[in-house]
Design a protein around this motif. Structure first.
Motif, mmCIF file in Angstrom:
data_model
loop_
_atom_site.group_PDB
_atom_site.id
_atom_site.type_symbol
_atom_site.label_atom_id
_atom_site.label_comp_id
_atom_site.label_asym_id
_atom_site.label_seq_id
_atom_site.Cartn_x
_atom_site.Cartn_y
_atom_site.Cartn_z
ATOM 1 N N TRP A 199 -15.203 3.844 12.220
ATOM 2 C CA TRP A 199 -14.088 4.241 11.349
ATOM 3 C C TRP A 199 -13.392 3.035 10.745
ATOM 4 O O TRP A 199 -12.871 3.102 9.627
ATOM 5 N N LEU A 200 -13.416 1.893 11.428
ATOM 6 C CA LEU A 200 -12.854 0.681 10.849
ATOM 7 C C LEU A 200 -13.642 0.270 9.604
ATOM 8 O O LEU A 200 -13.063 -0.095 8.574
ATOM 9 N N VAL B 157 -12.780 2.579 6.803
ATOM 10 C CA VAL B 157 -11.462 2.271 6.247
ATOM 11 C C VAL B 157 -11.529 1.019 5.375
ATOM 12 O O VAL B 157 -10.919 0.950 4.308
ATOM 13 N N LEU C 86 -13.018 1.953 2.084
ATOM 14 C CA LEU C 86 -12.064 2.754 1.300
ATOM 15 C C LEU C 86 -10.958 1.877 0.722
ATOM 16 O O LEU C 86 -10.654 1.946 -0.483
ATOM 17 N N VAL C 87 -10.357 1.043 1.567
ATOM 18 C CA VAL C 87 -9.267 0.173 1.115
ATOM 19 C C VAL C 87 -9.794 -0.854 0.113
ATOM 20 O O VAL C 87 -9.135 -1.158 -0.886
ATOM 21 N N LEU D 248 -10.007 -6.172 8.028
ATOM 22 C CA LEU D 248 -9.130 -5.152 7.465
ATOM 23 C C LEU D 248 -7.746 -5.715 7.171
ATOM 24 O O LEU D 248 -7.176 -5.468 6.097
ATOM 25 N N THR E 122 0.451 -0.908 13.332
ATOM 26 C CA THR E 122 -0.869 -1.018 13.951
ATOM 27 C C THR E 122 -0.757 -1.130 15.465
ATOM 28 O O THR E 122 -1.450 -0.431 16.222
#
Length: 343
Positions: free
Chosen positions: A22-23, A26, A29-30, A290, A315
């Motif tokens: 999932w990291l 993300v 996506l970001v 990230l 976070t």
């Protein structure tokens, strides 16, 4: 199969154990979002620049990851990096020592400070967060007192000369370089991964972090592992400090201060549990990536730097909450599972 009475403990546990997927999602996506909103974000030159900028934090995050896996926490590594860097700079400038001795001295100073933390935690029985906060205050205050807050600008050429291992010019005319900080980050990551996954020391660190009492009963030396974990973080902090001085071309006493939360948030974002025994090196590296993307993208969009500090705080809060809920529901699941046997 999970019992209906236990809620979603297994699902939360899986979220903590395997955050890489999932990291990575993300990050994609970001990255796509900032690529659409900020021209120049998705260029190869910007990506390589991000890697070099965050290489020091990544090196320190590898050391912090080992401490977190062992079940401890260390807040003093940025101060350790500052002390090791400044002492090495003094040896290079005032004593005129050659490069190998300066580098060795800096790494030994960082390792020694890490071992002091281990001694306080294991022998004096001070809680790790209290011991390392105290050491952070003592180390940094002594550094500022004896240095007078003065920076060292005349570092020798062997330290500040830019080292490029590979260089290529893109179609847009940008130069993309594989530099020493990036190589140092990759080496630190590979070494940490090998130690934690391919050695008995790594397996023992995971065992100690997961259940210290059980590890002690099977003959694992808890004291020795404390020195390994905190000494390793001190070594990595010193390495990060030396690389930082190479990047900026000077040694500034307070240059590394206030990086603790960013490194800690990257580690926990990557799946390293604050309760110990959980985490992977790829996860921590993705956590660094990230945070780097978020800060760089927000800067390109002109968003206040304070907003990024909010991201770091959230976070840590979210990751800690998931850890607590997972362990609490896990204990409830074990109690319910054992209840029929005691009936």
């Amino acid at each position: 199969m999970p019992d209906a009475r236990t809620g979603h403990a297994p699902r939360l546990a899986r979220l903590r154990r395997r955050p890489e997927a999932w990291l990575f999602a993300v990050i994609l996506l970001v990255g796509a979002l900032f690529g659409a909103l900020a021209p120049g974000f998705l260029t190869l030159a910007n990506v390589i620049d991000l890697l070099e900028t965050y290489s020091v934090q990544a090196i320190m995050a590898m050391g912090l990851f080992v401490v977190l896996v062992s079940g401890g926490i260390d807040i003093s590594f940025a101060a350790t990096a500052s002390v090791a860097q400044y002492c090495a700079a003094l040896l290079a400038v005032q004593a005129g020592l050659p490069a190998p001795l300066v580098i060795l001295a800096g790494l030994l100073i960082g390792t020694a400070l890490g071992c002091v933390n281990a001694a306080l935690i294991h022998y004096v029985r001070i809680t790790s967060i209290i011991a390392t906060i105290a050491m952070m205050s003592v180390s940094f205050s002594l550094l500022m007192y004896f240095s007078g807050g003065k920076s060292i600008y005349d570092l020798p050429d062997w330290w500040i000369t830019r080292v490029t291992f590979y260089e290529v010019e893109t179609a847009s005319g940008d130069l993309v370089r594989l530099t020493l900080p990036i190589v140092a980050m990759l080496l630190a990551t590979l070494f940490t991964w090998a130690m934690m996954t391919r050695s008995s020391v790594g397996r023992q660190l995971y065992a100690m972090g997961g259940n210290p009492e059980a590890a002690r009963r099977v003959g694992i030396s808890i004291g020795r592992l404390h020195f390994v974990a905190y000494g390793f973080l001190g070594f990595m902090a010193a390495a990060g400090g030396l690389v930082q001085a190479h990047r900026v071309g000077e040694s500034v006493p307070n240059a590394m201060v206030n990086t603790e939360l960013a490194v800690l948030s990257a580690a926990v974002l990557g799946g390293a549990s604050l309760s110990g025994g959980i985490g992977t090196v790829p996860g921590v590296l993705l956590g660094i990536v990230l945070l780097a993307i978020l800060q760089n993208g927000l800067n390109l969009l002109g968003v206040s730097s304070y907003f990024f500090q909010i991201v770091i705080g959230l976070t840590i809060l979210v990751s800690t909450s998931i850890t607590v809920l997972s362990s609490r529901r896990g204990r409830r699941h074990r109690i319910l599972a054992e209840a029929p046997a005691h009936a």
